[in-house]
Design an enzyme around this catalytic site. Sequence first.
Site, short mmCIF file in Angstrom:
data_model
loop_
_atom_site.label_atom_id
_atom_site.label_comp_id
_atom_site.label_asym_id
_atom_site.label_seq_id
_atom_site.Cartn_x
_atom_site.Cartn_y
_atom_site.Cartn_z
N TYR A 138 -1.38 -0.49 11.11
CA TYR A 138 -1.64 -1.18 9.83
C TYR A 138 -0.49 -0.94 8.86
O TYR A 138 0.11 -1.89 8.33
CB TYR A 138 -2.96 -0.69 9.22
CG TYR A 138 -3.08 -0.99 7.74
CD1 TYR A 138 -3.19 -2.30 7.27
CD2 TYR A 138 -3.06 0.05 6.79
CE1 TYR A 138 -3.27 -2.57 5.90
CE2 TYR A 138 -3.15 -0.21 5.43
CZ TYR A 138 -3.25 -1.53 4.99
OH TYR A 138 -3.33 -1.79 3.64
N LYS A 180 2.42 -3.48 7.19
CA LYS A 180 2.62 -3.66 5.75
C LYS A 180 4.08 -3.31 5.37
O LYS A 180 4.68 -3.99 4.55
CB LYS A 180 1.65 -2.78 4.95
CG LYS A 180 0.17 -3.15 5.10
CD LYS A 180 -0.17 -4.53 4.55
CE LYS A 180 -0.11 -4.62 3.06
NZ LYS A 180 -0.58 -5.96 2.58
N THR A 225 0.83 -1.20 0.00
CA THR A 225 0.00 0.00 0.00
C THR A 225 0.87 1.26 0.00
O THR A 225 2.00 1.23 0.53
CB THR A 225 -0.91 0.00 1.25
OG1 THR A 225 -1.41 1.32 1.48
CG2 THR A 225 -0.16 -0.43 2.51
N ASP A 226 0.33 2.34 -0.54
CA ASP A 226 1.06 3.62 -0.48
C ASP A 226 1.19 4.12 0.95
O ASP A 226 2.00 5.00 1.24
CB ASP A 226 0.38 4.67 -1.37
CG ASP A 226 -1.04 5.02 -0.96
OD1 ASP A 226 -1.60 4.37 -0.04
OD2 ASP A 226 -1.62 5.96 -1.55
N GLU A 227 0.40 3.55 1.88
CA GLU A 227 0.43 4.04 3.26
C GLU A 227 1.77 3.78 3.95
O GLU A 227 2.08 4.41 4.96
CB GLU A 227 -0.73 3.44 4.07
CG GLU A 227 -2.06 3.81 3.44
CD GLU A 227 -3.28 3.47 4.28
OE1 GLU A 227 -3.18 3.44 5.51
OE2 GLU A 227 -4.34 3.23 3.67
P1 NAD Z 1 -9.99 -7.03 2.76
O1 NAD Z 1 -9.93 -6.76 4.21
O2 NAD Z 1 -11.23 -6.75 2.00
O3 NAD Z 1 -9.62 -8.56 2.48
C1 NAD Z 1 -8.60 -9.23 3.16
C2 NAD Z 1 -8.81 -10.72 2.94
O4 NAD Z 1 -7.74 -11.41 3.61
C3 NAD Z 1 -10.12 -11.25 3.54
O5 NAD Z 1 -10.75 -12.12 2.64
C4 NAD Z 1 -9.66 -12.02 4.78
O6 NAD Z 1 -10.51 -13.09 5.13
C5 NAD Z 1 -8.29 -12.50 4.34
N1 NAD Z 1 -7.42 -12.79 5.48
C6 NAD Z 1 -7.21 -12.01 6.59
N2 NAD Z 1 -6.34 -12.62 7.41
C7 NAD Z 1 -5.98 -13.79 6.81
C8 NAD Z 1 -5.11 -14.84 7.17
N3 NAD Z 1 -4.41 -14.82 8.32
N4 NAD Z 1 -4.98 -15.89 6.32
C9 NAD Z 1 -5.69 -15.94 5.16
N5 NAD Z 1 -6.54 -14.97 4.79
C10 NAD Z 1 -6.67 -13.90 5.60
O7 NAD Z 1 -8.75 -6.23 2.15
P2 NAD Z 1 -8.58 -5.54 0.72
O8 NAD Z 1 -9.04 -4.15 0.80
O9 NAD Z 1 -9.11 -6.45 -0.31
O10 NAD Z 1 -6.99 -5.50 0.64
C11 NAD Z 1 -6.27 -6.59 0.07
C12 NAD Z 1 -4.78 -6.26 0.11
O11 NAD Z 1 -4.53 -5.07 -0.63
C13 NAD Z 1 -4.24 -6.02 1.51
O12 NAD Z 1 -2.97 -6.62 1.58
C14 NAD Z 1 -4.13 -4.52 1.63
O13 NAD Z 1 -3.09 -4.14 2.49
C15 NAD Z 1 -3.82 -4.14 0.19
N6 NAD Z 1 -4.26 -2.80 -0.23
C16 NAD Z 1 -5.56 -2.40 -0.05
C17 NAD Z 1 -5.96 -1.16 -0.49
C18 NAD Z 1 -7.40 -0.69 -0.33
O14 NAD Z 1 -7.69 0.46 -0.67
N7 NAD Z 1 -8.32 -1.52 0.11
C19 NAD Z 1 -5.05 -0.29 -1.10
C20 NAD Z 1 -3.72 -0.75 -1.29
C21 NAD Z 1 -3.36 -2.00 -0.85
P1 TYD Z 2 -10.29 4.38 4.81
O1 TYD Z 2 -11.33 4.00 3.82
O2 TYD Z 2 -10.35 3.78 6.18
O3 TYD Z 2 -8.87 4.12 4.12
P2 TYD Z 2 -7.40 4.55 4.62
O4 TYD Z 2 -7.45 5.00 6.03
O5 TYD Z 2 -6.65 3.27 4.48
O6 TYD Z 2 -6.97 5.63 3.68
O7 TYD Z 2 -10.33 5.97 4.98
C1 TYD Z 2 -10.17 6.82 3.87
C2 TYD Z 2 -10.21 8.24 4.39
O8 TYD Z 2 -11.51 8.50 4.90
C3 TYD Z 2 -9.25 8.48 5.54
O9 TYD Z 2 -8.73 9.81 5.44
C4 TYD Z 2 -10.12 8.38 6.77
C5 TYD Z 2 -11.46 8.87 6.28
N1 TYD Z 2 -12.65 8.27 6.94
C6 TYD Z 2 -13.63 9.08 7.50
O10 TYD Z 2 -13.54 10.33 7.46
N2 TYD Z 2 -14.70 8.49 8.11
C7 TYD Z 2 -14.83 7.13 8.18
O11 TYD Z 2 -15.82 6.63 8.76
C8 TYD Z 2 -13.82 6.30 7.58
C9 TYD Z 2 -13.93 4.80 7.64
C10 TYD Z 2 -12.74 6.93 6.96
#
Ligand code: NAD
Ligand code: TYD
Length: 340
Positions: free
Chosen positions: A154, A158, A129-131
């Site tokens: 988090y 990562k 992630t970019d975070e």
């Molecule tokens: P999500 O929370 O929707 O899905 C995570 C999945 O991982 C779930 O299906 C969960 O059951 C599974 N999981 C959790 N712990 C596990 C374990 N110990 N063993 C096996 N499976 C397990 O997350 P997402 O938003 O789909 O993110 C997927 C990946 O992409 C993550 O690694 C996250 O860091 C990365 N990512 C997410 C975003 C975003 O905006 N959502 C952006 C950049 C990177």
């Molecule tokens: P989020 O979807 O949790 O992603 P991330 O923290 O990984 O970027 O949040 C996106 C942005 O929205 C972040 O600046 C936090 C804000 N946010 C709210 O203002 N209210 C909310 O209820 C949530 C979940 C996020």
Amino acid sequence: MKLLVTGGAGFIGSNFIRYMYQKYPDYLIINLDSLSYAGNLENLRDIVEQDQKKDKRYTFVKGDIADSKLVNTIVEQGVDGIVNFAAESHVDRSIDNSRIFIETNILGAQVLLDAGLRHNVSRFIQISTDEVYGSLGPTGLFSETTPLAPNSPYSASKAGADLLTRSYFETFGLSTIITRCSNNYGPYQFPEKLIPLFITNALEDTQLPLYGDGLNVRDWIFVEDHCTAIDKVLHHGRPGEVYNIGGNCEKTNKEITMTLLQQLDKPQSLINYVKDRPGHDRRYAIDCSKLCTELGWSQQYDFQQGMQRTVTWYLENKPWWQRIKTGEYLDFYKRWYEER
Ligand code: NAD
Ligand code: TYD
């Protein structure tokens, strides 16, 4: 190609499996997912049904990526590539309790890396992630060489996994690649993240809790564009490299909220400014020119198209998110799974 996709029952993992399953009719896909609160078997119901009728090239395994015995049993069956999506992914949950973030995001990655090394997988993609780069001021972009400076448990977990992944390339020559993507949105996103939470709350006429002044900035990418980027990296990326992935779409949380309210024809009075998230990163913005120039990737969806598809999906799939919000889904999917 035989791919092990971990976390494939979650938001991005399920979109990725659907994309790869349809694009590559000869690929075998194993989905290893522990079905945490965020894992939902319905996310791939269409693929399961299609696969059972015809192809028989998709397998689901319920299990933990930190379970070394299980992971080795899967990988020793001739897996060519591992794409690791499995993670605890929500910043607010990591602030409440970070332990599981270390267990899954770092120790789980270590188990996968070890198994990949032991069984000679030819590709290991760590989905990051970019975070991990921390927070930007009003100007500038994250590049692949920006120092890691994670601010939440988090993003720290990562970043830990990224460093471990890097070390497996440098020390053992495992063919690893790390991708760092900005904020995704789209179908099947668990309604705890900003966009699906606010869409579903607005549809239920409940308040939208906007943190702080609502002016924190994220770069937004439609999930299918993230999937096409990972596809490029998996097939053409250079081992040992990091690739940033972004949507070239910076928005404040307030702008996102206004867009959603307008699309859903709901009043601004639903917005509730609440106490800020501790350690809240102010701004993320991505330079993904390396991915574009080196691998020829470009995004297909602009923000308007992506949001249109997303809002429509949540409108058309109310039972999906209503079951999650009421907690009913746990029983529902357990039954559905046991029936198969
Ligand atoms: P999500 O929370 O929707 O899905 C995570 C999945 O991982 C779930 O299906 C969960 O059951 C599974 N999981 C959790 N712990 C596990 C374990 N110990 N063993 C096996 N499976 C397990 O997350 P997402 O938003 O789909 O993110 C997927 C990946 O992409 C993550 O690694 C996250 O860091 C990365 N990512 C997410 C975003 C975003 O905006 N959502 C952006 C950049 C990177
Ligand atoms: P989020 O979807 O949790 O992603 P991330 O923290 O990984 O970027 O949040 C996106 C942005 O929205 C972040 O600046 C936090 C804000 N946010 C709210 O203002 N209210 C909310 O209820 C949530 C979940 C996020």
